[in-house]
Design a protein around this motif. Structure first.
Motif, PDB file in Angstrom:
ATOM      1  N   ALA A  33      52.293  24.278  36.252  1.00  0.00           N
ATOM      2  CA  ALA A  33      51.044  24.322  35.743  1.00  0.00           C
ATOM      3  C   ALA A  33      49.970  25.001  36.795  1.00  0.00           C
ATOM      4  O   ALA A  33      49.442  26.016  36.301  1.00  0.00           O
ATOM      5  N   VAL A  34      50.303  24.741  37.868  1.00  0.00           N
ATOM      6  CA  VAL A  34      49.511  25.409  39.091  1.00  0.00           C
ATOM      7  C   VAL A  34      49.574  26.947  38.872  1.00  0.00           C
ATOM      8  O   VAL A  34      48.686  27.719  39.194  1.00  0.00           O
ATOM      9  N   GLU A  35      50.885  27.234  38.711  1.00  0.00           N
ATOM     10  CA  GLU A  35      51.325  28.630  38.707  1.00  0.00           C
ATOM     11  C   GLU A  35      50.647  29.483  37.540  1.00  0.00           C
ATOM     12  O   GLU A  35      50.179  30.475  37.785  1.00  0.00           O
ATOM     13  N   GLY A  36      50.618  28.652  36.420  1.00  0.00           N
ATOM     14  CA  GLY A  36      49.998  29.332  35.149  1.00  0.00           C
ATOM     15  C   GLY A  36      48.555  29.667  35.410  1.00  0.00           C
ATOM     16  O   GLY A  36      47.974  30.485  35.019  1.00  0.00           O
ATOM     17  N   TYR A  37      48.031  28.471  35.869  1.00  0.00           N
ATOM     18  CA  TYR A  37      46.502  28.319  36.055  1.00  0.00           C
ATOM     19  C   TYR A  37      45.943  29.430  36.960  1.00  0.00           C
ATOM     20  O   TYR A  37      45.223  30.169  36.735  1.00  0.00           O
ATOM     21  N   SER A  38      46.879  29.504  38.231  1.00  0.00           N
ATOM     22  CA  SER A  38      46.276  30.487  39.213  1.00  0.00           C
ATOM     23  C   SER A  38      46.593  31.944  38.899  1.00  0.00           C
ATOM     24  O   SER A  38      45.564  32.718  39.124  1.00  0.00           O
ATOM     25  N   GLU A  39      47.657  32.297  38.114  1.00  0.00           N
ATOM     26  CA  GLU A  39      47.879  33.454  37.758  1.00  0.00           C
ATOM     27  C   GLU A  39      46.741  34.019  36.679  1.00  0.00           C
ATOM     28  O   GLU A  39      46.319  35.198  36.958  1.00  0.00           O
ATOM     29  N   SER A  40      46.893  33.042  35.653  1.00  0.00           N
ATOM     30  CA  SER A  40      45.604  33.473  34.697  1.00  0.00           C
ATOM     31  C   SER A  40      44.082  33.664  35.125  1.00  0.00           C
ATOM     32  O   SER A  40      43.571  34.557  35.005  1.00  0.00           O
ATOM     33  N   LEU A  41      43.703  32.534  36.179  1.00  0.00           N
ATOM     34  CA  LEU A  41      42.384  32.852  36.855  1.00  0.00           C
ATOM     35  C   LEU A  41      42.409  33.965  37.656  1.00  0.00           C
ATOM     36  O   LEU A  41      41.113  34.562  37.817  1.00  0.00           O
ATOM     37  N   ASP A  42      43.596  34.344  38.189  1.00  0.00           N
ATOM     38  CA  ASP A  42      43.247  35.453  39.297  1.00  0.00           C
ATOM     39  C   ASP A  42      42.760  36.701  38.441  1.00  0.00           C
ATOM     40  O   ASP A  42      41.901  37.490  38.944  1.00  0.00           O
ATOM     41  N   HIS A  43      43.236  36.790  37.105  1.00  0.00           N
ATOM     42  CA  HIS A  43      42.845  37.970  36.428  1.00  0.00           C
ATOM     43  C   HIS A  43      41.262  37.914  35.972  1.00  0.00           C
ATOM     44  O   HIS A  43      40.580  38.805  35.692  1.00  0.00           O
ATOM     45  N   GLU A  44      40.860  36.677  35.898  1.00  0.00           N
ATOM     46  CA  GLU A  44      39.502  36.387  35.547  1.00  0.00           C
ATOM     47  C   GLU A  44      38.470  37.014  36.460  1.00  0.00           C
ATOM     48  O   GLU A  44      37.236  37.226  36.235  1.00  0.00           O
ATOM     49  N   VAL A  45      38.866  36.722  37.538  1.00  0.00           N
ATOM     50  CA  VAL A  45      37.526  36.858  38.780  1.00  0.00           C
ATOM     51  C   VAL A  45      38.058  37.761  39.623  1.00  0.00           C
ATOM     52  O   VAL A  45      37.143  38.238  40.824  1.00  0.00           O
ATOM     53  N   ARG A  46      38.948  38.712  39.536  1.00  0.00           N
ATOM     54  CA  ARG A  46      39.560  39.671  40.479  1.00  0.00           C
ATOM     55  C   ARG A  46      38.429  40.759  40.530  1.00  0.00           C
ATOM     56  O   ARG A  46      38.051  41.299  41.451  1.00  0.00           O
ATOM     57  N   GLU A  47      37.712  41.126  39.486  1.00  0.00           N
ATOM     58  CA  GLU A  47      36.587  42.185  39.573  1.00  0.00           C
ATOM     59  C   GLU A  47      35.422  41.611  40.129  1.00  0.00           C
ATOM     60  O   GLU A  47      34.516  42.422  40.449  1.00  0.00           O
ATOM     61  N   TYR A  48      35.313  40.238  40.502  1.00  0.00           N
ATOM     62  CA  TYR A  48      34.306  40.107  41.391  1.00  0.00           C
ATOM     63  C   TYR A  48      34.319  39.982  42.694  1.00  0.00           C
ATOM     64  O   TYR A  48      33.931  39.262  43.443  1.00  0.00           O
TER      65      TYR A  48
END
Length: 271
Positions: free
Chosen positions: A152-167
């Motif tokens: 779950a941590v793997e899926g959460y982290s990879e997904s969230l990384d896409h959301e916040v990378r542009e910031y």
């Protein structure tokens, strides 16, 4: 109080990987704040400032993050290291017990991350480093709840990384293999033990203890975390040490049937 050094917040920093990581980050030039459920008030030792924190409590997380920002003006790196193991067949673990594992290993990561993200986005930089495990990408019989939490941590982290990378914020994963710490001794034992599984559970526990006793030093994991915190071009995943890299490569390259058979052989399972 402010500092010119980058500020790192490390959960579960009183022992094991967390303690070693906190000290390694101090050596790397960070102002380091470590957290522990056992800490009382604000103390400082070995260059690390300690705060009390329970990652399962919204109020505790909010207060700790606010304390760090108030003292140092910002948080540049969050290391989500606090975690708990589990043992026993899934049938021997109640849902409530599995929820406890997830509350620390998954929702604790989410609570901490949500608390630091507004400030990281505002400053245009930040790194959230989540300590996963090789069990975030391979199975482990008799540790199903723990393996599920790390998946779950793997899926959460990879997904969230896409959301916040542009910031300017990255969410990264460090994946240790067996590590020579007391982590296994503190794993949650099954609360519904069944005689049917007793012998298999005993063997699985022996395999897990041996894997960690023969595993990497916490320094190996700390080195990977410092790399994730400081690399100019961060990678999404950092395999911590040669054992983790070998297992990751095997998972990617071996045929599924061969990998499945190796899991059963390693865990001394029939069939």
């Amino acid at each position: 109080m402010t500092t010119t050094r980058p500020v790192a917040l490390v959960t579960g920093a009183s022992s094991g990987i967390g303690k070693t990581t906190a000290l390694a980050l101090v050596t790397a030039g960070f102002e380091v704040i470590g957290t522990s459920r056992k800490a009382s008030g604000v103390t400082r030792r070995d260059g690390v400032t300690f705060l009390g924190l329970d990652v399962t409590s919204d109020d505790s997380v909010t207060a700790a993050v606010a304390e760090v920002i108030d003292r140092y003006g910002r948080i540049d790196v969050l290391v989500n290291n606090a975690g708990v193991g589990s043992s026993g067949a899934d049938e021997e673990n109640s849902v409530a017990q599995a929820q406890r594992v997830f509350d620390i290993n998954v929702f604790g990561v989410m609570r901490m991350t949500k608390a630091v993200l507004p400030q990281m986005r505002a400053q245009g930089f930040g790194r959230v480093i989540n300590v996963s495990s090789i069990l975030g990408f391979i199975p482990q019989p008799f540790m199903a709840a723990y393996a599920a939490s790390k998946h779950a941590v793997e899926g959460y982290s990879e997904s969230l990384d896409h959301e916040v990378r542009e910031y300017g914020v990255r969410v990264l994963l460090v994946q240790p293999a067996g590590t020579n710490t007391a982590f296994e001794a503190n794993a949650v034992a099954p609360d519904l033990p069944m005689e049917f599984y007793a012998e298999r559970r005993r063997v699985a526990d022996q395999v897990a203890v041996s894997f960690n006793d023969d595993g990497d030093s916490p320094d190996v994991v700390a080195k990977a975390i410092v790399a994730a915190a400081t690399d100019s071009k961060a990678k999404l995943r950092y395999a911590a040490g040669p054992n983790a890299r070998r297992i990751s490569t095997a998972r990617r390259l071996l045929p599924a049937r061969a990998f499945d058979q190796q899991i059963r052989k390693t865990n001394k399972l029939a069939g």
